[in-house]
Scaffold this active site. Structure first.
Site, PDB file in Angstrom:
ATOM      1  N   ASP A 126      47.339  34.647  40.786  1.00 48.27           N
ATOM      2  CA  ASP A 126      48.352  34.656  39.914  1.00 48.27           C
ATOM      3  C   ASP A 126      48.427  33.555  38.976  1.00 48.27           C
ATOM      4  O   ASP A 126      48.110  32.486  39.535  1.00 48.27           O
ATOM      5  CB  ASP A 126      49.784  35.049  40.457  1.00 48.27           C
ATOM      6  N   ASP A 142      48.818  43.069  38.108  1.00 48.87           N
ATOM      7  CA  ASP A 142      50.384  43.151  38.424  1.00 48.87           C
ATOM      8  C   ASP A 142      50.922  43.887  37.254  1.00 48.87           C
ATOM      9  O   ASP A 142      51.913  44.733  37.408  1.00 48.87           O
ATOM     10  CB  ASP A 142      51.023  41.718  38.620  1.00 48.87           C
TER      11      ASP A 142
END
Length: 174
Positions: A126, A142
């Site tokens: 991330d 995501d």
């Protein structure tokens, strides 16, 4: 049907490739460094290795999330056989590309110092941090999953079916 499959088969690889490329670039340029602040207080890039699900839920359950993501990919591919709706083709393309992006991390990507002796337990990379300290860090996969999920809920709520029909919720009979 061919056009709708083509849309799904175009969107999914675009999301997947964008996810892989952005993660690769961010890892090469930012791993082990301070966050890159783009808009102070609003947007920065910071590398995090997420062993759990969204919002860092389920840390330590990586193998479960790997199995779930594999099931989602299989379900989307099976569902695509019945696809007759262009909006659902876009939706499934976003979901498939995002699921494949994070699944690739879980299968192949280990954070620094994490042993390769634990197959299918890689961590998702991330790096996009909006409202630093107030919102979870996320990635392109995501975004595809969230956008696809929102569209799926909307189309289901409006009665749009994958087969191209629309359920208006009206019951027959007098």
């Amino acid at each position: 049907m061919a056009r709708r499959i083509a849309v799904l088969a175009t969107i999914a690889p675009i999301v997947y490739i964008l996810d892989l490329v952005t993660k690769t670039v961010v890892l090469r340029t930012l791993e082990g460094r301070d966050p890159l602040v783009l808009i102070p207080g609003l947007l920065q890039f910071r590398v995090l290795f997420n062993p759990g699900a969204a919002f860092n839920l389920g840390v330590g359950m990586t193998i479960v999330f790997t199995c779930v993501a594999t099931g989602v990919v299989i379900a989307i591919l099976r569902t695509a056989r019945h696809l007759r709706s262009l909006p659902w083709a876009v939706t499934l393309g976003l979901l498939l590309g995002g699921a494949l992006g994070n699944l690739t991390d879980r299968v192949f990507r280990w954070p620094s110092g994490f042993g390769r002796d634990a197959p299918f337990q890689g961590h998702v990379v991330d790096f996009i941090e909006t409202f630093p300290g107030h919102f979870p860090v996320w990635n392109v996969a995501d975004a595809g999953i969230v956008c696809g999920g929102i569209l799926a809920v909307f189309f289901a709520w409006r009665g749009y079916q994958i087969d191209g029909t629309r359920d208006t919720g009206q019951k027959g009979g007098a």
